[in-house]
Design a protein around this motif. Structure first.
Motif, PDB file in Angstrom:
ATOM      1  N   LEU A 314       0.927  -1.390   0.343  1.00  0.00           N
ATOM      2  CA  LEU A 314       0.198  -0.070  -0.218  1.00  0.00           C
ATOM      3  C   LEU A 314       0.736   1.428  -0.014  1.00  0.00           C
ATOM      4  O   LEU A 314       0.005   2.258  -0.793  1.00  0.00           O
ATOM      5  N   SER A 315       1.936   1.335   0.560  1.00  0.00           N
ATOM      6  CA  SER A 315       2.678   2.200   0.377  1.00  0.00           C
ATOM      7  C   SER A 315       3.987   2.107  -1.172  1.00  0.00           C
ATOM      8  O   SER A 315       4.421   3.750  -0.957  1.00  0.00           O
ATOM      9  N   ARG A 316       3.626   1.469  -1.875  1.00  0.00           N
ATOM     10  CA  ARG A 316       4.210   2.014  -3.560  1.00  0.00           C
ATOM     11  C   ARG A 316       3.159   2.841  -3.918  1.00  0.00           C
ATOM     12  O   ARG A 316       1.932   3.349  -4.321  1.00  0.00           O
ATOM     13  N   GLU A 323      -6.227   9.399  -3.452  1.00  0.00           N
ATOM     14  CA  GLU A 323      -7.030   9.506  -2.886  1.00  0.00           C
ATOM     15  C   GLU A 323      -7.755   8.364  -2.370  1.00  0.00           C
ATOM     16  O   GLU A 323      -8.770   8.536  -1.100  1.00  0.00           O
ATOM     17  N   LEU A 324      -6.844   7.242  -1.685  1.00  0.00           N
ATOM     18  CA  LEU A 324      -7.306   6.714  -0.440  1.00  0.00           C
ATOM     19  C   LEU A 324      -6.650   7.458   0.934  1.00  0.00           C
ATOM     20  O   LEU A 324      -7.670   7.697   2.093  1.00  0.00           O
ATOM     21  N   ALA A 325      -6.025   8.490   0.554  1.00  0.00           N
ATOM     22  CA  ALA A 325      -5.602   9.184   1.933  1.00  0.00           C
ATOM     23  C   ALA A 325      -6.697   9.774   1.758  1.00  0.00           C
ATOM     24  O   ALA A 325      -6.785  10.895   2.584  1.00  0.00           O
ATOM     25  N   PRO A 387     -10.956  -2.478   6.756  1.00  0.00           N
ATOM     26  CA  PRO A 387      -9.704  -2.430   5.296  1.00  0.00           C
ATOM     27  C   PRO A 387      -8.990  -1.225   4.634  1.00  0.00           C
ATOM     28  O   PRO A 387      -7.850  -0.501   4.614  1.00  0.00           O
ATOM     29  N   HIS A 388     -10.476  -0.218   4.476  1.00  0.00           N
ATOM     30  CA  HIS A 388     -10.734   1.041   3.695  1.00  0.00           C
ATOM     31  C   HIS A 388      -9.320   2.816   4.613  1.00  0.00           C
ATOM     32  O   HIS A 388      -9.153   2.768   4.293  1.00  0.00           O
ATOM     33  N   ILE A 389      -9.785   2.290   5.663  1.00  0.00           N
ATOM     34  CA  ILE A 389      -9.548   2.999   7.384  1.00  0.00           C
ATOM     35  C   ILE A 389      -7.891   2.621   6.589  1.00  0.00           C
ATOM     36  O   ILE A 389      -7.328   3.145   7.009  1.00  0.00           O
ATOM     37  N   ALA A 395      -1.580   4.808   3.523  1.00  0.00           N
ATOM     38  CA  ALA A 395      -1.408   5.941   2.679  1.00  0.00           C
ATOM     39  C   ALA A 395      -0.613   7.554   2.747  1.00  0.00           C
ATOM     40  O   ALA A 395      -0.219   7.688   1.730  1.00  0.00           O
ATOM     41  N   ARG A 396      -1.260   7.405   3.590  1.00  0.00           N
ATOM     42  CA  ARG A 396      -1.115   9.388   4.265  1.00  0.00           C
ATOM     43  C   ARG A 396       0.129   8.886   4.635  1.00  0.00           C
ATOM     44  O   ARG A 396       1.116   9.991   4.201  1.00  0.00           O
ATOM     45  N   ARG A 397       0.550   7.764   5.356  1.00  0.00           N
ATOM     46  CA  ARG A 397       2.297   7.912   6.042  1.00  0.00           C
ATOM     47  C   ARG A 397       2.711   7.582   4.735  1.00  0.00           C
ATOM     48  O   ARG A 397       4.114   8.443   5.052  1.00  0.00           O
ATOM     49  N   ALA A 398       2.609   6.982   3.638  1.00  0.00           N
ATOM     50  CA  ALA A 398       3.481   7.012   2.956  1.00  0.00           C
ATOM     51  C   ALA A 398       4.238   8.477   2.147  1.00  0.00           C
ATOM     52  O   ALA A 398       5.158   8.551   1.177  1.00  0.00           O
ATOM     53  N   LEU A 399       2.365   8.685   1.929  1.00  0.00           N
ATOM     54  CA  LEU A 399       2.836  10.428   1.313  1.00  0.00           C
ATOM     55  C   LEU A 399       3.177  11.611   2.232  1.00  0.00           C
ATOM     56  O   LEU A 399       3.414  12.577   2.171  1.00  0.00           O
TER      57      LEU A 399
END
Length: 400
Positions: A314-316, A323-325, A387-389, A395-399
């Motif tokens: 998910l971090s890729r 959109e997830l973030a 799962p979405h949360i 995703a927020r951490r990755a960004l």
């Protein structure tokens, strides 16, 4: 100077050959280090040095003077050769102390009451000779070890750089003389401060160096082979030579925990086994895993890709990332809700564990989770929404 009516210098010269043989016999009998050396070396070069010391001391006694530095050249050269062979310094010094001690014992054994003045002078000369020998031999030994370690460390750094960069290895191996391992355990480490580094009574630089020495020693013990490292007090990369068979990861986790105890600092470590040509990708992967577990607030320990498969994927970077973030955008500006959500998910939706971690009442956790559900339109406790949360948090951490 005389002992029992005979000049001490003559007595020493006459007894030199016999004493040398006795010293060598006792040295081999008492010291496993010298017992393991080739017999021709012990009976040759080492015996010659013992005999030379006795003849030199006889000359010093006859001339009533201290030894010149130029008279200790062979002893220094011999010490440097022992350093090359890996003979411990304490074993080298033991040989000199044993030879001088046995000679003095024999010399003074026949002393008469009337020889006391000469005995005192001779004893002073013995101690001065032993002091000069110890200084000269130790300095030569340590200088040679320093040169060897500098060359060895330089070679290791060159090999490490080539492995990580993916450069051709044949030339580096030929130039450094280092052996290329079939595989390497690639580790990326993030290291916290220990008590010495945080304390006010110890120099931070000294504390960091002490921690790094302990860490290097522990890494070298993992497979019994010296680890290639580029590490500072905050972390870095290690390549540990290993065989083709994969390591026992449970045992390796226990080892990492022991290392943590020894250096007194928390460690987040990611590892993967790679062939020499795979090292660049392995280092990149382990660095990503350590960054990932750090952002996720995972506890210290050893991690593999298998331990963070979903979070890693998910971090890729992907089109779905942003959109997830944005699913959690309604929580921006409400840090208490975001923090509670992250803690709640990390604790397996356990409201009491979450409350304890945040030092709030469990009812406060319930209230905040209701507010989160109202704002984002999804409920963390709903198996369909979770799962979405979770993906949105990753995703927020990755960004960032």
């Amino acid at each position: 100077m005389q002992i029992a009516g005979r000049p001490a210098s003559q007595w020493l010269s006459a007894r030199a050959a016999d004493l040398t043989a006795r010293v060598i016999a006792r040295l081999v009998d008492e010291s496993p280090v010298y017992r393991a050396l080739p017999r021709e070396e012990v009976d040759g070069e080492i015996a010659e040095i013992v005999h030379r010391n006795m003849e030199l001391f006889a000359t010093l006694v006859f001339e009533r003077r201290a030894a010149y530095d130029s008279e200790l050249v062979e002893q220094r050269n011999s010490a440097a050769r022992r350093a090359e062979e890996g003979v411990p310094l304490e074993a080298v010094l033991h040989a000199y102390h044993l030879g001088i001690g046995m000679s003095s014992q024999d010399l003074f054994a026949a002393a008469q009451p009337g020889d006391m003045r000469d005995v005192q002078v001779l004893l002073t000369m013995v101690l001065d000779f032993l002091r000069r020998l110890t200084i000269a031999v130790s300095a030569a030994y340590l200088e040679e070890r320093q040169i060897m370690e500098s060359q060895e460390n330089s070679g290791r750094r060159s090999l490490m750089s080539a492995l990580v960069a993916g450069d051709p290895l044949d030339a580096v191996v030929h130039r450094t003389g280092l052996r290329l391992a079939p595989h390497y355990l690639a580790l990326t480490l993030a290291i916290g401060e220990n008590a010495d580094e945080r304390g006010s009574g110890v120099s931070g630089t000294v504390a960091s160096r002490r921690k790094l020495r302990r860490l290097q020693g522990q890494l070298d013990r993992i497979t019994g082979e010296p680890a290639l490292t580029v590490i500072d007090s905050g972390g870095g990369t290690a390549l540990i030579p290993c065989s083709a068979s994969p390591p026992d990861w449970d045992e390796l986790r226990a080892t990492i925990e022991r290392v943590r105890v020894v250096i007194g600092a928390d460690m987040w470590v990611a590892g993967v086994v790679a062939a020499p040509g795979e090292v660049p990708d392995a280092v990149t992967l382990t660095a990503d895993i350590v960054a990932l577990v750090g952002r996720a607030g995972r506890p210290p320990g050893l991690y593999r890709l298998q331990d963070v498969l979903l979070e890693y994927q998910l971090s890729r970077p992907s089109a779905a990332h942003r959109e997830l973030a944005t699913l959690l955008d309604p929580l921006v500006g409400k840090p208490e809700l975001m923090q509670t959500l992250e803690t709640y998910v990390a604790n397996g939706l356990n409201r009491r564990a979450t409350a304890a971690a945040l030092d709030v009442h469990a009812n406060t956790v319930d209230y905040r989770m209701r507010r989160v559900a109202e704002l984002i339109g999804r409920t963390p406790s709903d198996p369909a929404d979770l799962p979405h949360i979770g993906a949105a948090l990753v995703a927020r951490r990755a960004l960032g």
